[in-house]
Design a protein around this motif. Sequence first.
Motif, PDB file in Angstrom:
ATOM      1  N   UNK A 158     -46.236  68.199  -4.911  1.00 41.11           N
ATOM      2  CA  UNK A 158     -47.292  67.212  -5.508  1.00 41.11           C
ATOM      3  C   UNK A 158     -47.154  65.987  -4.867  1.00 41.11           C
ATOM      4  N   UNK A 159     -46.506  65.482  -3.932  1.00 45.45           N
ATOM      5  CA  UNK A 159     -46.321  64.300  -3.135  1.00 45.45           C
ATOM      6  C   UNK A 159     -45.543  63.341  -4.058  1.00 45.45           C
ATOM      7  N   UNK A 160     -44.868  63.965  -4.742  1.00 42.93           N
ATOM      8  CA  UNK A 160     -43.699  62.847  -5.556  1.00 42.93           C
ATOM      9  C   UNK A 160     -43.030  61.933  -4.405  1.00 42.93           C
ATOM     10  N   UNK A 161     -42.719  60.740  -4.576  1.00 44.90           N
ATOM     11  CA  UNK A 161     -41.863  60.028  -3.728  1.00 44.90           C
ATOM     12  C   UNK A 161     -40.681  60.468  -3.389  1.00 44.90           C
ATOM     13  N   UNK A 162     -40.471  60.858  -2.018  1.00 46.12           N
ATOM     14  CA  UNK A 162     -39.347  60.970  -1.526  1.00 46.12           C
ATOM     15  C   UNK A 162     -38.523  60.333  -0.252  1.00 46.12           C
ATOM     16  N   UNK A 163     -37.174  60.763  -0.299  1.00 45.59           N
ATOM     17  CA  UNK A 163     -36.464  59.878   0.693  1.00 45.59           C
ATOM     18  C   UNK A 163     -35.479  60.715   1.393  1.00 45.59           C
ATOM     19  N   UNK A 164     -35.344  60.915   2.704  1.00 47.97           N
ATOM     20  CA  UNK A 164     -34.392  61.915   3.342  1.00 47.97           C
ATOM     21  C   UNK A 164     -33.284  60.925   3.879  1.00 47.97           C
ATOM     22  N   UNK A 165     -32.074  61.513   3.696  1.00 45.47           N
ATOM     23  CA  UNK A 165     -30.878  60.838   4.207  1.00 45.47           C
ATOM     24  C   UNK A 165     -30.158  61.773   4.983  1.00 45.47           C
ATOM     25  N   UNK A 166     -29.387  61.123   6.026  1.00 45.57           N
ATOM     26  CA  UNK A 166     -28.388  61.861   6.611  1.00 45.57           C
ATOM     27  C   UNK A 166     -28.122  61.025   7.964  1.00 45.57           C
ATOM     28  N   UNK A 180     -22.361  57.566  13.917  1.00 44.12           N
ATOM     29  CA  UNK A 180     -22.175  57.994  12.559  1.00 44.12           C
ATOM     30  C   UNK A 180     -22.906  57.222  11.338  1.00 44.12           C
ATOM     31  N   UNK A 181     -24.101  56.331  11.933  1.00 41.90           N
ATOM     32  CA  UNK A 181     -24.518  55.675  10.876  1.00 41.90           C
ATOM     33  C   UNK A 181     -25.711  56.558  10.087  1.00 41.90           C
ATOM     34  N   UNK A 182     -25.462  55.899   8.805  1.00 45.28           N
ATOM     35  CA  UNK A 182     -26.406  56.580   7.879  1.00 45.28           C
ATOM     36  C   UNK A 182     -27.772  56.214   7.859  1.00 45.28           C
ATOM     37  N   UNK A 183     -28.680  57.044   7.927  1.00 48.73           N
ATOM     38  CA  UNK A 183     -30.225  56.646   8.013  1.00 48.73           C
ATOM     39  C   UNK A 183     -30.854  57.227   6.738  1.00 48.73           C
ATOM     40  N   UNK A 184     -31.931  56.502   6.601  1.00 46.63           N
ATOM     41  CA  UNK A 184     -32.840  57.006   5.742  1.00 46.63           C
ATOM     42  C   UNK A 184     -34.214  57.067   6.162  1.00 46.63           C
ATOM     43  N   UNK A 185     -35.161  58.278   5.725  1.00 40.56           N
ATOM     44  CA  UNK A 185     -36.468  58.364   6.239  1.00 40.56           C
ATOM     45  C   UNK A 185     -37.286  58.325   5.210  1.00 40.56           C
ATOM     46  N   UNK A 186     -38.059  57.007   4.822  1.00 39.61           N
ATOM     47  CA  UNK A 186     -38.635  56.965   3.709  1.00 39.61           C
ATOM     48  C   UNK A 186     -38.154  55.892   3.118  1.00 39.61           C
ATOM     49  N   UNK A 187     -38.354  55.596   1.550  1.00 42.28           N
ATOM     50  CA  UNK A 187     -39.278  56.523   0.740  1.00 42.28           C
ATOM     51  C   UNK A 187     -40.587  56.231   1.155  1.00 42.28           C
ATOM     52  N   UNK A 188     -41.208  57.866   0.970  1.00 47.20           N
ATOM     53  CA  UNK A 188     -42.595  57.812   1.131  1.00 47.20           C
ATOM     54  C   UNK A 188     -43.382  59.106   0.344  1.00 47.20           C
ATOM     55  N   UNK A 189     -44.459  58.961   0.305  1.00 46.22           N
ATOM     56  CA  UNK A 189     -45.242  60.187  -0.745  1.00 46.22           C
ATOM     57  C   UNK A 189     -45.762  60.876   0.507  1.00 46.22           C
ATOM     58  N   UNK A 190     -45.112  61.770   0.855  1.00 46.36           N
ATOM     59  CA  UNK A 190     -45.609  62.763   2.134  1.00 46.36           C
ATOM     60  C   UNK A 190     -46.175  64.176   1.521  1.00 46.36           C
ATOM     61  N   UNK A 191     -46.757  64.578   2.349  1.00 47.58           N
ATOM     62  CA  UNK A 191     -47.663  65.735   2.207  1.00 47.58           C
ATOM     63  C   UNK A 191     -46.925  67.137   2.467  1.00 47.58           C
ATOM     64  N   UNK A 192     -46.016  67.374   1.542  1.00 52.19           N
ATOM     65  CA  UNK A 192     -45.428  68.843   2.008  1.00 52.19           C
ATOM     66  C   UNK A 192     -46.151  69.904   1.645  1.00 52.19           C
ATOM     67  N   UNK A 193     -46.231  70.867   2.650  1.00 56.13           N
ATOM     68  CA  UNK A 193     -47.013  72.121   2.305  1.00 56.13           C
ATOM     69  C   UNK A 193     -46.085  73.440   2.605  1.00 56.13           C
ATOM     70  N   UNK A 194     -46.387  74.354   1.737  1.00 52.59           N
ATOM     71  CA  UNK A 194     -45.740  75.542   1.945  1.00 52.59           C
ATOM     72  C   UNK A 194     -45.864  76.275   3.209  1.00 52.59           C
ATOM     73  N   UNK A 195     -44.695  76.553   4.216  1.00 43.00           N
ATOM     74  CA  UNK A 195     -44.830  77.121   5.388  1.00 43.00           C
ATOM     75  C   UNK A 195     -43.981  78.576   5.179  1.00 43.00           C
ATOM     76  N   UNK A 196     -43.436  78.698   4.442  1.00 41.60           N
ATOM     77  CA  UNK A 196     -42.905  80.197   3.809  1.00 41.60           C
ATOM     78  C   UNK A 196     -41.925  80.187   2.607  1.00 41.60           C
TER      79      UNK A 196
END
Lengths: 404, 377
Positions: A158-166, A180-196
């Motif tokens: 649905x494009x709920x605001x998301x954030x990746x950390x790692x 070994x610094x922690x990074x964040x990718x986002x927050x962003x409203x990304x367009x996630x689609x089903x691949x499998x």
Amino acid sequence: MSAFNRFCLASLILAGPAVAADPPKVVHPEKVDPQSIGQAPYKFTGVVLSEIGRGSGFCAWHPKAYFSAAHVVFDEDAGWMVPPVFAPGVNGDTVEPEAEIATRGYFRWHAYGDAVTAYGNSHRLSFSKDVILGYSLENLAGGETATLNLTGYQDLRKGVRSLITGYPAVIDYTDEENTYFMYETGPANLSWQVAATRYLTSPLVSTGPGNSGGPIWTEKKPGQWTAAGVLVSGLGGEAGVYSLSSDVNKLTRSAAPVLKDVPGNPISVSGVDRTSFVFPMTKPKKIPDGVARWTDFRFNVNKFAPEAPTKKLRLTLDIDTDHRGDLIVILQAPGGAWLSLTNEEGADADDFVLDDVDYSAGLADIPANGQWAIRVQDRLKGDIATVKKIVLEIGTEGPETPAP
Amino acid sequence: MKARRWLVISALALLAAGLVWRWRDSVSPVESVSEPPPPRVVSAPREDGEEDFAAIDAAVRSKVLADWKELRAWLATNPPEEEVRQRLEELRELWVTLDPNGLAAVLRELLERGEDAPTGLTFRVGTHGMLSGWNTLRVFLLDVLTAADPESSAAIAKRLLDSTSSAEEFAVALRCLTHEGPGRADARELSERLDVLLGRGEWSRSPGFAEALDLPRAIATSRAAGQLMAWQGDRNLRSMALHEFAADHPSAVLEALAGESGRALDPQTRATLMARARADDPAQLAVADAYLRQPGLSPAEATAFLKAFPLASATTGDRLYADSPAPFTRERIVAGDRAALDQVRAWLEVPDLQGVRPDLEALEKRLEVWVKQAGER
């Protein structure tokens, strides 16, 4: 290194030129502000160090449990090895030994059928099960734990605001690597689609090798981040996540006996859990004597949210008989799965009685709504059996698995 | 006399119509915490005759045959995959609420007719062994059969197992024989079925065949473990099946490992299977001890064993015959780690094991940490 791992590494390395060519469109990893590392959701993110490499993970569901990507800890060629180390909240050039927490084992989700489907390890279907639930004998994030969002599969699409950390090992645009610094990718409203199945991909997002296994968080309410999936792949400005749904219960169910004190159903109201209901039958009913046919006692359940999986199942049953060994009793769930409660056992002992017996494990995760049935047969002639009382308690959980 | 016959026929017809109405409308809510009305008691036969059973069976037959005809006609229109899945799920949910004896009888009839069609779905195992994907309609029938009367289902399944050429049909029919309760076959018969399964080389790339490799775990005997070890098929599949078996029933697998079939395994698989010995069980620990001390054990195999022992990781997921693997408990792991630590310290004193001393020391260190973690809980 397996073909799968080679694929992951290669595809993430390939992300470099694509990111460099079109930086404004792609969401990049950024270093997390050190002041934030001790706060949610960052404090639940950790480094995962296994014998086959490094990755990321996150403590969720239980203080001694973490999630990561299967390809971070397991290699088909190498087989089972020493369990990995989890180091939460790391932020520096190295992982200090005192930050490392030895884990004791993990559960890897795998299906026999997938092993013979001709798609190889690098196919999108491999990523659709590329998740583990690891466990330790001590707390992993100071006794706290992130909350799982079991509607992550829907929310991300649905494009709920998301954030990746790692912990990406290589950051293409800074040439920084092997820290070994922690990074964040986002927050962003990304367009996630089903691949499998539960594997979703989104363009215009780049993480980095080493970030595999890290969480993708969703923010459904401002400032409240819940773990909605696990980062499992990256490919030239595209990321792939294993998104969470009630499927993840297959892992938590397996891990529950080693963790104990697992998150149970929430708040108790008037003697029953808020998400539990009791279904009683107290009018006595005689069972045909010595007839190989079933008498059904049916409970038509529709109190729960659609598709809510059964988490609690307790049964009280009182059958009056002079020969318990004449009886066969079955508990059948909606859709047909069943458990044998007694199969002509007990010879000429009196009465078959179950007093609030827990059958949760035997039929867990079946949608709670639908027709449940107690089926009874009295196989031998000579005395009449009477079902005097049945009390079936069924409980579910909400879509977000609560922290204990 | 004639009038009386008509009266009986009319009464039966009314009863059958009433039963069909009940199935269609038997889902009115009965549950409530505060004011719970009693559940309906249906399909309880009268105690004074057999007519009720005949009527019940006839009504079930009529309902299922009508649904079946409609389903086949609809499937011929090539509906989308998701609609097929949803319709089959709904149909199964409805059919399993029918009288179990009547349902088994009509399913036998349909299976004997041989009517079939591909569904377009991939064969897939779902929660508690019920399927979530049916590649053919006959596989769907067999899936429903496991929820019908268990004894009748087992008898029908046995006939089908002797004749089918489909791996998926074989796999699902076996479920009627492995389910705990009425209808469960004995270990000897299941082992014979396992021999048949493993001998069907032409099925080796079929998902149904692969899922059926859960069978040895459900049999749980050392003979079944030996059969699986001796199988010369897909190495990864065999390893996965053996590990799930060993995690649940380590004694049976250790016994087979000590035999001829164990010696035929590759060293890596043998070492990690041996690492599933439960150290808190003195008998199993003795087997592991004898294994590590055997003169012919290669250093590489010894290292593989010591890296994994005592192994408390596992694969899990939906399985056809036995419960989803959940083989460990905290109590056993903690007790096992303490016992293993004592054993490793004893191994460190054995002159013949000095070649793997670094592995033993690393294992000792891991176990010390785990024992400390458990103590500090």
